[in-house]
Design an enzyme around this catalytic site. Sequence first.
Site, PDB file in Angstrom:
ATOM      1  N   ASP A   3      -9.651  -3.628  -5.572  1.00  0.00           N
ATOM      2  CA  ASP A   3      -9.089  -2.780  -4.532  1.00  0.00           C
ATOM      3  C   ASP A   3      -9.722  -1.387  -4.573  1.00  0.00           C
ATOM      4  O   ASP A   3      -9.739  -0.731  -5.617  1.00  0.00           O
ATOM      5  CB  ASP A   3      -7.575  -2.662  -4.736  1.00  0.00           C
ATOM      6  CG  ASP A   3      -6.854  -2.118  -3.516  1.00  0.00           C
ATOM      7  OD1 ASP A   3      -7.496  -1.425  -2.709  1.00  0.00           O
ATOM      8  OD2 ASP A   3      -5.657  -2.401  -3.376  1.00  0.00           O
ATOM      9  N   HIS A  45      -8.138  -4.820  -1.526  1.00  0.00           N
ATOM     10  CA  HIS A  45      -6.906  -4.308  -0.945  1.00  0.00           C
ATOM     11  C   HIS A  45      -6.240  -5.313  -0.013  1.00  0.00           C
ATOM     12  O   HIS A  45      -5.019  -5.375   0.058  1.00  0.00           O
ATOM     13  CB  HIS A  45      -7.216  -3.022  -0.174  1.00  0.00           C
ATOM     14  CG  HIS A  45      -6.015  -2.208   0.166  1.00  0.00           C
ATOM     15  ND1 HIS A  45      -5.241  -1.576  -0.790  1.00  0.00           N
ATOM     16  CD2 HIS A  45      -5.433  -1.901   1.359  1.00  0.00           C
ATOM     17  CE1 HIS A  45      -4.263  -0.921  -0.201  1.00  0.00           C
ATOM     18  NE2 HIS A  45      -4.341  -1.102   1.101  1.00  0.00           N
ATOM     19  N   SER A  70       0.844  -1.189   0.000  1.00  0.00           N
ATOM     20  CA  SER A  70       0.000   0.000   0.000  1.00  0.00           C
ATOM     21  C   SER A  70       0.882   1.242   0.000  1.00  0.00           C
ATOM     22  O   SER A  70       1.677   1.444  -0.913  1.00  0.00           O
ATOM     23  CB  SER A  70      -0.963  -0.042   1.178  1.00  0.00           C
ATOM     24  OG  SER A  70      -2.000   0.897   1.027  1.00  0.00           O
TER      25      SER A  70
END
Length: 712
Positions: free
Chosen positions: A641, A676, A556
Site C-alpha cells: 500500500d 491500497h 482508508s
Amino acid sequence: MKPTHLLLSALIMSTTAPTLAATATPPDATKKPHVVKAPFGAQRSDEYYWLRDDDRKNPDMLAYLNAENAYADAVMAPLKPLENKLYEEIVGRIKQDDSSVPYRERGHWYYSRFETGQDYPVYARRAGSMDAAEQVLLDVNVMAAGKDYFSVGDWEVSQDNKILAWADDAVGRRQYVIRFKNLETGEVYSDEIKGVSPNLVWADDNKTLFYVENDPETLLTVRVKKHVLGTPASKDVLVYEEKDDSFYMGIDRSRDDKFICIGVESTVSSEMRCAPAANPEKFTVLAPRERDVEYQAEHLGDRWVIRTNEGGAANFKLMTAPSDATSRKQWKEWVPHRDDVFIEGFELFDGFTTIAERSDALERLRVLKADGTEEYVKADEPAYSMGLSVNSEHDTPWLRYSYTSLTTPGTTYETNVLTGERKLLKREPVIGYDPEKYVTERVWATARDGVKIPVSLVYKKGFEKDGKAAMLQYAYGSYGSSTDPRFNGPVVSLLDRGMVYAIAHIRGGQEMGRKWYDDGKLFHKKNTFTDFIDVTDDLVKQGYAAKDRVAAYGGSAGGLLMGAIANMASQTYRVILSQVPFVDVVTTMLDPTIPLTTNEYDEWGNPEKKEYYDYMLSYSPYDNLSKQAYPAMFVGTGLWDSQVQYWEPAKYVARLRDLDQGQAPIVFRTNMDAGHGGKSGRFRRYRELSEMYAFMLERLGLAGVSAPTAAK
C-alpha cells in the site's frame, strides 16, 4: 433478563452456526523502545515503530505479518463454509460475460468487456459502427497471467487512431510503467517509461506523449515530461516541475481538443497552465495560484468555462474567460454562487451545458440551454446517485448520465435535450436480484450539536422497525469525498439475512456543500467521528437496529473513523470492520517522506505546529488506545500500500492486543501481494470481502441464517 431477540441470536450462534476458533493464540509482537519527536520538542513513545520497513524485506516484520495471517486462518477456519457461501452468492449475481456501454470518439466505438471465468477486462474498439469487426486493444487477462497483482491504470489512443499508450502496475504500489503498441501492425514498441502516474496525453503530432513522473520515494506527482516515440526515456524533456510538495498534478486535453493542460491542485488551491495541442511548446498559466482559490477550466469554442470558489463562493460558481486569458481579471460570472446548491462539476456541449450539483445531500443534473432556458434531469427515488457519464463528443444533443440507488443497479441513460427523448442504454445485470423486494429511504439523524445528518438506508421489504435487527453502518467522511447511495451488490447478501445497511453522510464529505467538508477537517475533524456515533444512536433509537447488533465499516480515511469510534464509543458497536486504516495520524503526518503526507497538511493539519499536533494527537486512533473492552475487529491491509502504509494497521493491532480488556476476537489480515485497493481482478476482492462479512455475521448472530438462493 435478555430480550427475546438476543436469546434467539445466542441460540442461533450456539446450535446452528460455526463459531470462531477459541484455541488459537494471537501473535505477540516484540516491543522495542523508540521515541518519535516533533520539531518543537514533544515526544511520544512508539514501541512498535520497528514494524516499519520501507523496503518490505525485514525478516522479523514479515514473520510477524505472516504470524498474524496464520492466526487469522486459524480463527476463521470454522467460518470457511460461510465465507464460501457468501462468495458464491456475491459472484453468482455478476453476469460474467458483460460489457460496458460503447462510446464514440474520432470515428471509433470504444468499450470494455469481460469473458466468462476471466478476472480482467478486454479493452476493444470497432471502426465506424458496432457492427464492424472488433479490434482488441488490450487483453488484460493475458497481460496479468502469472502475476499476483496487475492493473492497467490508463490508456490513450493517439489522435490519428494508430498508436496506443498505456500504463500498468504489476505490484500494487501505484508506480506505473508506460508502454506503446502500434494498432495497425500489433507491434509492441521497445519504449518503456517507469515510475509514473497513470495519466497520459498525446500531442497532435501522434508521436509525442506527455506524462507525469512520480518522486521515487514520496510517490508525489512532481514532473511533467514528454516522450517522443523511438527515443530513450532518459532523453525525455522536462516540461514542468512542481516545487511545492503540497500539490498534486495531472494533465489532460481540453473538451474541444485545442489545448493540453497541466493542472496542479492542493487541498485549498489550484492552478492550470495550457498549451496548444498542435504545438505544445509553451504552457501559459490561465490564472496564477492563490491560497484558498480553487478553479478548474474547460475550453469549447472561443471561451474557457471555469468552476471556481474565488470571491468567497464556498459552493462554487461558473465563470467564462476568453481563450487567451492569463488572469482572473478577465473572468466574468456566468452561473452565480448559491448557499443551498453546491456545483460539483460541468460538461460543455455545442448547444448546452450540464451542471452536476448537490442540494439537500442529493445529486442532480441541471441543463442550461443555448436559448437561456434550463431544466433538471428527473429522478424517481428518495435517495439516489446521479452523475455525468462518458460524454466523449460535444457536437451532439444527447446527454449521457448515470443513475443508481441502494435498490437500483447502475444504469446509463441518454437524453436528448432538444426533444426530451430518453433512452435506457444499459442497466447493470444482477442475476437473481429483484429490486421490488427491497426498500430504500432517506432519514435525518440529529448530531450532538443539533446538526441534521442525512442517512441513506436500505433493507428488505417486510422489515419491521422493532429494534431487533442487525445493522451495518458505513461512512468515509474525509477529503470532501461524498459517499452517495449507490447500488452495492455484495450488500444484498446482508439484506437477505435481515440486516439493515446504512450510509451515514457525515461531515468531512461534501454531500451538503463545501461547509459540510470544512466542518469535518482540521480543527473540526472530531465532528466526523461524533456524527457517525450520533447517527448510530439515532438509528437504534428509531428502531432500525438492536443496540447490541450494530457493525461499523470504513476504509482508508474511513479506517481512521473506525479507529476513532472504537476508542470513543467501544460499547456502541458489536463489530468493527476496518480496511487499510489510517490510524497513526501524528507519526505519519510528521514524516514528509511518506507518500501523501505533504499534500494533506490542509486536510489534517501540520503537526510540526503545536496547535495541530495537540489536536491530532487528541483523536489519533493509535495514540488513544486505552485499557478497555474493545468490540470484535477485522483489520485488513496490503503490504504494498502506497497510500496508507502497512505498518500503520500492523502497529495499531499490536498495541490494541496489549490494551484490550475484552474477549472479542481481533483479526488482522495482510494481503502480501497487493496495495491500497486490495487484490486485483474482478472476483478476487470478493473473496476478501466474503471473509470479512463472515466474521461480521458470526458476531451479529447471523452465521446460521441462510439467504435465498439466486435464480439461475
